[in-house]
Design a protein around this motif. Structure first.
Motif, short mmCIF file in Angstrom:
data_model
loop_
_atom_site.label_atom_id
_atom_site.label_comp_id
_atom_site.label_asym_id
_atom_site.label_seq_id
_atom_site.Cartn_x
_atom_site.Cartn_y
_atom_site.Cartn_z
N CYS A 38 5.10 -5.02 -1.51
CA CYS A 38 5.66 -6.23 -0.57
C CYS A 38 7.02 -6.08 0.08
O CYS A 38 7.87 -5.38 -0.26
CB CYS A 38 5.91 -7.52 -1.59
N ASN A 39 7.16 -6.46 1.56
CA ASN A 39 8.10 -6.72 2.19
C ASN A 39 9.30 -7.67 1.47
O ASN A 39 8.74 -8.28 0.56
CB ASN A 39 8.03 -6.72 3.44
N ARG A 43 5.39 -10.34 1.46
CA ARG A 43 4.27 -10.00 2.26
C ARG A 43 3.56 -8.65 2.07
O ARG A 43 4.47 -7.60 1.88
CB ARG A 43 4.21 -10.25 3.56
N ILE A 45 2.17 -5.31 2.27
CA ILE A 45 2.48 -4.25 3.31
C ILE A 45 1.42 -2.88 3.00
O ILE A 45 1.39 -2.05 3.92
CB ILE A 45 3.69 -3.98 3.73
N GLY A 46 1.03 -2.89 1.58
CA GLY A 46 0.36 -1.75 1.06
C GLY A 46 0.03 -1.75 -0.32
O GLY A 46 0.42 -2.49 -1.01
N GLY A 75 -0.73 2.06 7.21
CA GLY A 75 -1.72 1.03 7.83
C GLY A 75 -1.87 -0.24 7.08
O GLY A 75 -0.85 -0.64 6.54
N THR A 76 -2.81 -0.83 7.65
CA THR A 76 -2.89 -2.19 7.05
C THR A 76 -3.69 -2.29 5.91
O THR A 76 -4.62 -1.81 5.77
CB THR A 76 -3.85 -3.25 8.30
N PRO A 77 -3.17 -2.78 4.71
CA PRO A 77 -3.73 -2.84 3.47
C PRO A 77 -4.89 -3.64 3.36
O PRO A 77 -5.24 -4.87 4.28
CB PRO A 77 -2.57 -3.47 2.49
N ARG A 78 -6.08 -3.37 2.74
CA ARG A 78 -7.27 -4.32 2.45
C ARG A 78 -6.81 -5.20 1.36
O ARG A 78 -5.99 -5.08 0.48
CB ARG A 78 -8.07 -3.50 2.04
N TRP A 79 -7.41 -6.46 1.63
CA TRP A 79 -7.36 -7.58 0.72
C TRP A 79 -8.23 -8.53 0.96
O TRP A 79 -9.08 -8.65 2.04
CB TRP A 79 -5.77 -8.34 0.95
N LYS A 109 0.08 -17.23 2.28
CA LYS A 109 -0.04 -15.86 2.61
C LYS A 109 0.66 -14.94 1.60
O LYS A 109 1.29 -13.77 1.75
CB LYS A 109 0.38 -15.70 4.09
#
Length: 140
Positions: A38-39, A43, A45-46, A75-79, A109
């Motif tokens: 998380c950032n 959020r 991020i991976g 990349g964009t993590p799956r969730w 979020k």
């Protein structure tokens, strides 16, 4: 049944600026093989796996006390949303060939849980679970 019904609720993010040696300690202490990254705004991020630490850091000659978790976020993590139907969760994990999936509360979020193979056993039929395990375990 929804993702929120089968997920582990104690998912803990590793901050993107945390080192990989600390990530490995967290994984050991929590008895898990992956951590969401998380950032600073908390959020997603991976995802960071124990395999990432070994293959993408140590095996490449990098020092895990100097490499940050965020350096391995690609990349964009799956969730999935906490309200996603379990059959959709199963399909997504199967299609992406992943064994762990973060669950996000769409209102704020934020990460609210994680789903892994053993969690699926509570929400799908034995036949669906067997198909998932077979399809994810066998390299394509």
């Amino acid at each position: 049944m929804k993702a929120r019904d089968i997920m582990h609720r104690d998912a803990t993010c590793i901050p993107a600026d945390e080192t990989l040696d600390r990530a490995a300690q967290m994984m050991r202490n929590m008895d898990v093989g992956a951590l969401p990254i998380c950032n600073t705004e908390e959020r997603l991020i991976g995802m960071l796996t124990d395999r990432d630490i070994v293959v993408r850091c140590i095996a490449e000659g990098h020092d895990p006390s100097r490499v940050r978790a965020g350096d391995l976020a690609m990349g964009t993590p799956r969730w999935v949303s906490a309200d996603t139907d379990v059959s959709e969760v199963l399909d997504m994990m199967e299609q992406a060939q992943i064994k762990r999936l973060p669950v996000i509360d769409m209102k704020n979020k934020r990460l609210v849980g994680m789903i892994c193979e053993s969690d699926l056993a509570r929400g799908v039929s034995d036949e669906q679970l067997a198909h998932f395990v077979t399809s994810v375990a066998v390299p394509h």
